[in-house]
Design an enzyme around this catalytic site. Structure first.
Site, mmCIF file in Angstrom:
data_model
loop_
_atom_site.group_PDB
_atom_site.id
_atom_site.type_symbol
_atom_site.label_atom_id
_atom_site.label_comp_id
_atom_site.label_asym_id
_atom_site.label_seq_id
_atom_site.Cartn_x
_atom_site.Cartn_y
_atom_site.Cartn_z
ATOM 1 N N SER A 202 -89.981 65.040 28.393
ATOM 2 C CA SER A 202 -89.660 64.779 26.987
ATOM 3 C C SER A 202 -90.925 64.877 26.130
ATOM 4 O O SER A 202 -91.604 65.902 26.144
ATOM 5 C CB SER A 202 -88.962 63.418 26.870
ATOM 6 N N ASP B 141 -82.566 66.583 27.784
ATOM 7 C CA ASP B 141 -83.722 65.717 28.027
ATOM 8 C C ASP B 141 -83.896 65.368 29.505
ATOM 9 O O ASP B 141 -83.011 64.789 30.140
ATOM 10 C CB ASP B 141 -83.536 64.433 27.206
#
Length: 354
Positions: free
Chosen positions: A45, A221
């Site tokens: 991320s 993600d």
């Protein structure tokens, strides 16, 4: 930095956490001041986005950190997170797919084609982040940089259906029941646009930001399943790793990495912007205010120093103890040699007198 044995391979892990990624910058500044240079970087991320910058400056962590500081100053001054202006239409799209599952996907496609519904189904506008990454990540520079592994989660893609709340929950369920995240090496990507999508995919919080296509696979993600990608370093033969966390209490199984010596830098105080359990966590992901960024960087520096300095002190004490031992041994050897020489001389004199 601590001296390591020849053949040691040192990795760096940067975990995910949205705006809390400013904490990485302060911790990395301290590490750079100690002469730390990672051989491999793994990020999830915001950790992947920060990692892409420092990986672009191989064996020059201090320069990479300076570039990160510049980027985060710009982030603090800009409106990097803003609601998608089409959010009412997005809610309509989600409602259609939930209420009319038989042909909701077809109807959505038709309404998108006619321009009634937006094609980007995310609650936040992805364009500011896209432009930031595009302007600061140099494809050719990263291609020649420090090896970087990016964590992404393979999202379920069903033809004819968009990514709505149900699909996001299904992905969450898959992540909790065994579907693994993927580690993709940035240096294996063959064009700038795919690299952009890879980095944005790792930070694509489901529903908040859109899914991304990388080499034919849809990703979201990576923090959904693997926020501490030590496995990427272990598979590349790292002997040591430094992990910079963005929250305390993150767990991982040390027995999964028996050949890795791991140093963790953890927040000594909570990084959330409020004490409300859910709201505070969500706010902390999206709070990109300049003063907040500066505070996180300062805390990251202080926590890194608190984690690393005792190791330096221990190493120095061990070196001093080893040196003292060697000096004592040398003195003992010299004394023994002197006594042996004295005894030999006395024996020779006695022999001559006789």
């Amino acid at each position: 930095m601590l001296s390591l044995a020849a053949g040691s391979k040192v990795g760096l892990v940067l975990t995910g956490g949205g705006a809390k990624g400013a904490y990485h910058v302060g911790a990395l500044r301290y590490l750079a001041e100690q002469g730390f240079e990672p051989h491999i970087i793994a990020g999830t991320s915001i950790g992947a986005l920060n990692g892409a910058i420092i990986a672009s400056y191989p064996q020059e962590l201090a320069r990479g950190v300076s570039k990160l500081e510049e980027i985060w100053r710009e982030i603090g001054a800009a409106n990097i997170i803003s609601a998608n202006p089409n959010w009412p239409s997005i809610l309509i799209s989600y409602g259609l797919q939930s209420a009319l599952p038989e042909f909701g996907g077809w109807l959505n496609a038709f309404l998108e084609m006619t321009g009634i519904l937006p094609k980007c189904h995310s609650f936040f506008d992805p364009h500011p982040i896209e432009e930031l990454v595009r302007s600061y990540v140099d494809y050719n520079q990263l291609k020649q940089g420090t090896e970087l592994w990016v964590t992404v989660f393979p999202s379920l893609k069903i033809p004819g259906l968009g990514y709505d709340l149900l699909m996001a929950l299904i992905d969450r369920f898959r992540a909790c029941t065994g579907t693994k995240a993927d580690w993709l090496r940035a240096q294996d990507i063959n064009d700038p646009e795919t690299l952009l999508n890879l980095l944005l995919a790792s930070a694509a919080i489901p529903l908040a930001f859109p899914q991304r296509q990388v080499n034919g696979q849809t990703y979201v993600d990576g923090a959904l399943q693997d926020n501490v990608p030590l496995g990427a370093l272990a598979q590349r033969g790292c002997t040591h790793a430094i992990v910079i966390h963005l929250e305390d209490g993150v767990t991982w199984n040390r027995y999964d990495f028996p050949d890795l010596t791991i140093i963790e830098i953890r927040p000594q105080t909570l990084l959330n912007t409020s004490n409300t359990v859910l709201l505070g966590s969500l706010e902390s992901l999206l709070d990109f205010r300049g003063d907040r960024i500066a505070a996180l960087q300062a805390q990251g520096y202080a926590d890194a120093k608190a984690a690393i300095e005792p190791i330096f002190t221990l190493a120095q004490n061990l070196r001093t103890l080893r040196q003292t031992h060697e000096e004592l041994k040398a003195s003992t050897d010299a004394l023994l040699n002197h006594n042996e020489l004295r005894d030999a001389t006395a024996a020779l004199l006695n022999h001559k007198l006789l």
